[in-house]
Design a protein around this motif. Structure first.
Motif, PDB file in Angstrom:
ATOM      1  N   PRO A   7       0.825  -1.218   0.000  1.00 16.04           N
ATOM      2  CA  PRO A   7       0.000   0.000   0.000  1.00 16.04           C
ATOM      3  C   PRO A   7       0.857   1.265   0.000  1.00 16.04           C
ATOM      4  O   PRO A   7       2.000   1.259   0.443  1.00 16.04           O
ATOM      5  N   ASP A   8       0.265   2.362  -0.461  1.00 17.68           N
ATOM      6  CA  ASP A   8       0.997   3.622  -0.629  1.00 17.68           C
ATOM      7  C   ASP A   8       1.692   4.103   0.629  1.00 17.68           C
ATOM      8  O   ASP A   8       2.745   4.697   0.559  1.00 17.68           O
ATOM      9  N   ARG A   9       1.111   3.874   1.776  1.00 12.67           N
ATOM     10  CA  ARG A   9       1.719   4.405   2.988  1.00 12.67           C
ATOM     11  C   ARG A   9       2.941   3.618   3.423  1.00 12.67           C
ATOM     12  O   ARG A   9       3.689   4.051   4.280  1.00 12.67           O
ATOM     13  N   ILE A  10       3.161   2.445   2.850  1.00 13.12           N
ATOM     14  CA  ILE A  10       4.281   1.589   3.203  1.00 13.12           C
ATOM     15  C   ILE A  10       5.197   1.469   1.989  1.00 13.12           C
ATOM     16  O   ILE A  10       4.728   1.278   0.879  1.00 13.12           O
ATOM     17  N   ALA A  11       6.494   1.578   2.233  1.00 12.80           N
ATOM     18  CA  ALA A  11       7.464   1.412   1.145  1.00 12.80           C
ATOM     19  C   ALA A  11       8.473   0.345   1.538  1.00 12.80           C
ATOM     20  O   ALA A  11       8.813   0.198   2.711  1.00 12.80           O
ATOM     21  N   LEU A  12       8.930  -0.385   0.543  1.00 12.47           N
ATOM     22  CA  LEU A  12      10.010  -1.349   0.718  1.00 12.47           C
ATOM     23  C   LEU A  12      11.199  -0.864  -0.087  1.00 12.47           C
ATOM     24  O   LEU A  12      11.040  -0.397  -1.208  1.00 12.47           O
ATOM     25  N   ARG A  13      12.375  -0.982   0.495  1.00 11.62           N
ATOM     26  CA  ARG A  13      13.606  -0.690  -0.236  1.00 11.62           C
ATOM     27  C   ARG A  13      14.675  -1.660   0.221  1.00 11.62           C
ATOM     28  O   ARG A  13      14.638  -2.169   1.343  1.00 11.62           O
ATOM     29  N   ALA A  14      15.602  -1.937  -0.664  1.00 10.93           N
ATOM     30  CA  ALA A  14      16.669  -2.882  -0.335  1.00 10.93           C
ATOM     31  C   ALA A  14      17.482  -2.367   0.847  1.00 10.93           C
ATOM     32  O   ALA A  14      17.838  -1.184   0.911  1.00 10.93           O
ATOM     33  N   ALA A  15      17.747  -3.253   1.782  1.00 12.34           N
ATOM     34  CA  ALA A  15      18.586  -2.908   2.924  1.00 12.34           C
ATOM     35  C   ALA A  15      20.011  -2.653   2.435  1.00 12.34           C
ATOM     36  O   ALA A  15      20.506  -3.332   1.532  1.00 12.34           O
ATOM     37  N   THR A  16      20.667  -1.662   3.026  1.00 13.09           N
ATOM     38  CA  THR A  16      22.049  -1.321   2.678  1.00 13.09           C
ATOM     39  C   THR A  16      22.894  -1.326   3.946  1.00 13.09           C
ATOM     40  O   THR A  16      22.386  -1.448   5.065  1.00 13.09           O
ATOM     41  N   ASP A  17      24.193  -1.144   3.775  1.00 16.92           N
ATOM     42  CA  ASP A  17      25.098  -1.072   4.921  1.00 16.92           C
ATOM     43  C   ASP A  17      24.706   0.059   5.868  1.00 16.92           C
ATOM     44  O   ASP A  17      24.922  -0.036   7.075  1.00 16.92           O
ATOM     45  N   VAL A  68      14.030  -3.169   3.782  1.00 19.05           N
ATOM     46  CA  VAL A  68      13.652  -2.371   4.940  1.00 19.05           C
ATOM     47  C   VAL A  68      12.250  -1.844   4.670  1.00 19.05           C
ATOM     48  O   VAL A  68      11.942  -1.399   3.561  1.00 19.05           O
ATOM     49  N   VAL A  69      11.390  -1.922   5.664  1.00 19.46           N
ATOM     50  CA  VAL A  69      10.034  -1.413   5.568  1.00 19.46           C
ATOM     51  C   VAL A  69      10.045   0.024   6.080  1.00 19.46           C
ATOM     52  O   VAL A  69      10.576   0.294   7.158  1.00 19.46           O
ATOM     53  N   GLU A  70       9.473   0.930   5.284  1.00 22.02           N
ATOM     54  CA  GLU A  70       9.423   2.337   5.678  1.00 22.02           C
ATOM     55  C   GLU A  70       7.985   2.846   5.648  1.00 22.02           C
ATOM     56  O   GLU A  70       7.182   2.411   4.823  1.00 22.02           O
ATOM     57  N   ARG A  74      10.614   6.734   6.976  1.00 24.51           N
ATOM     58  CA  ARG A  74      11.328   6.299   8.186  1.00 24.51           C
ATOM     59  C   ARG A  74      11.298   4.774   8.284  1.00 24.51           C
ATOM     60  O   ARG A  74      10.238   4.162   8.114  1.00 24.51           O
ATOM     61  N   PRO A  75      12.439   4.156   8.594  1.00 25.96           N
ATOM     62  CA  PRO A  75      12.458   2.695   8.723  1.00 25.96           C
ATOM     63  C   PRO A  75      11.681   2.245   9.955  1.00 25.96           C
ATOM     64  O   PRO A  75      11.832   2.818  11.040  1.00 25.96           O
ATOM     65  N   ILE A  76      10.839   1.235   9.753  1.00 27.92           N
ATOM     66  CA  ILE A  76      10.036   0.712  10.868  1.00 27.92           C
ATOM     67  C   ILE A  76      10.117  -0.814  10.963  1.00 27.92           C
ATOM     68  O   ILE A  76       9.542  -1.401  11.883  1.00 27.92           O
ATOM     69  N   GLY A  77      10.797  -1.462  10.017  1.00 27.06           N
ATOM     70  CA  GLY A  77      10.859  -2.915  10.062  1.00 27.06           C
ATOM     71  C   GLY A  77      11.660  -3.495   8.925  1.00 27.06           C
ATOM     72  O   GLY A  77      12.332  -2.773   8.180  1.00 27.06           O
ATOM     73  N   ARG A  78      11.569  -4.810   8.817  1.00 32.02           N
ATOM     74  CA  ARG A  78      12.241  -5.513   7.721  1.00 32.02           C
ATOM     75  C   ARG A  78      11.340  -6.615   7.211  1.00 32.02           C
ATOM     76  O   ARG A  78      10.512  -7.159   7.949  1.00 32.02           O
ATOM     77  N   LEU A  79      11.487  -6.903   5.922  1.00 32.41           N
ATOM     78  CA  LEU A  79      10.779  -8.001   5.275  1.00 32.41           C
ATOM     79  C   LEU A  79      11.771  -8.701   4.366  1.00 32.41           C
ATOM     80  O   LEU A  79      12.276  -8.101   3.416  1.00 32.41           O
ATOM     81  N   TYR A  80      12.079  -9.947   4.688  1.00 32.06           N
ATOM     82  CA  TYR A  80      13.004 -10.750   3.903  1.00 32.06           C
ATOM     83  C   TYR A  80      12.204 -11.858   3.233  1.00 32.06           C
ATOM     84  O   TYR A  80      11.532 -12.639   3.904  1.00 32.06           O
ATOM     85  N   VAL A  81      12.279 -11.925   1.901  1.00 30.29           N
ATOM     86  CA  VAL A  81      11.504 -12.901   1.133  1.00 30.29           C
ATOM     87  C   VAL A  81      12.416 -13.573   0.109  1.00 30.29           C
ATOM     88  O   VAL A  81      13.098 -12.897  -0.660  1.00 30.29           O
ATOM     89  N   ASP A  82      12.385 -14.899   0.100  1.00 29.01           N
ATOM     90  CA  ASP A  82      13.124 -15.670  -0.888  1.00 29.01           C
ATOM     91  C   ASP A  82      12.138 -16.125  -1.955  1.00 29.01           C
ATOM     92  O   ASP A  82      11.180 -16.855  -1.674  1.00 29.01           O
ATOM     93  N   GLU A  83      12.364 -15.668  -3.171  1.00 31.75           N
ATOM     94  CA  GLU A  83      11.496 -16.023  -4.298  1.00 31.75           C
ATOM     95  C   GLU A  83      11.999 -17.321  -4.900  1.00 31.75           C
ATOM     96  O   GLU A  83      12.962 -17.341  -5.652  1.00 31.75           O
ATOM     97  N   ARG A  84      11.331 -18.405  -4.544  1.00 28.63           N
ATOM     98  CA  ARG A  84      11.748 -19.723  -5.017  1.00 28.63           C
ATOM     99  C   ARG A  84      10.819 -20.185  -6.132  1.00 28.63           C
ATOM    100  O   ARG A  84       9.771 -19.576  -6.360  1.00 28.63           O
ATOM    101  N   THR A  85      11.211 -21.231  -6.807  1.00 31.15           N
ATOM    102  CA  THR A  85      10.411 -21.747  -7.911  1.00 31.15           C
ATOM    103  C   THR A  85       9.022 -22.153  -7.453  1.00 31.15           C
ATOM    104  O   THR A  85       8.023 -21.821  -8.083  1.00 31.15           O
ATOM    105  N   GLU A  86       8.949 -22.849  -6.320  1.00 30.38           N
ATOM    106  CA  GLU A  86       7.676 -23.388  -5.855  1.00 30.38           C
ATOM    107  C   GLU A  86       6.853 -22.425  -5.012  1.00 30.38           C
ATOM    108  O   GLU A  86       5.641 -22.567  -4.911  1.00 30.38           O
TER     109      GLU A  86
END
Length: 159
Positions: A7-17, A68-70, A74-86
């Motif tokens: 949703p618009d109020r939530i953004a995901l961006r790749a975590a960095t150092d 990172v969930v923003e 502002r960062p508020i969390g993390r979401l890690y997802v592995d996109e597998r074949t199945e």
């Protein structure tokens, strides 16, 4: 690999150092068992344990999305997802304590479910036994498929 549409109020961006301090702090919010340690010992232990967890996770899931969930930039969390074949495997979803219970986790999981359904796949995750988030996963249509000691594997299918 594509990111889930959130949703618009939530953004995901790749975590960095640059996110390291935030991610260590977020990890610390999940470790109430270490709260009684003196602050300097606790901080050192949290940093070390976070680094070990992150390294193991990235080695086991090299092609996963580590986001990172923003909210409002502002960062508020993390979401890690592995996109597998199945399936899409949610490796980790974690939010700051003050952001829990506000529907953000639900929106993130539904976005992953929508992405999986669009590609004809399901979603899987592991949840620690006794974790209150298990009730959320069950409400969102996940079903238990395997007990793995202290964890339970849950799966969701669009069909």
């Amino acid at each position: 690999m594509t990111s889930a549409v959130v949703p618009d109020r939530i953004a995901l961006r790749a975590a960095t150092d640059e996110d390291h301090a935030f991610l260590v702090g977020l990890y610390a919010t999940t470790r109430d068992d270490l709260a009684l340690l003196p602050p300097d010992q606790r901080d050192a232990l949290m940093s070390m344990q976070y680094r070990a967890q992150d390294l193991q996770c990235r080695q086991a899931n090299p092609d996963a999305r580590y986001d990172v969930v923003e909210v409002a930039g502002r960062p508020i969390g993390r979401l890690y997802v592995d996109e597998r074949t199945e399936d899409l495997h949610i490796i980790d979803i974690s939010l700051l304590p003050e952001r829990r219970g506000a529907g953000i986790g639900t929106e993130l999981i539904r976005a992953v479910q929508d992405e999986a359904a669009a590609s004809g796949r399901g979603v899987s995750l592991h949840v620690a036994l006794g974790n209150p988030a298990a009730a959320l996963y069950l409400r969102l249509g996940f079903r238990p498929v395997e007990d793995l000691g202290v964890y339970r594997r849950l799966e969701w299918s669009a069909t």
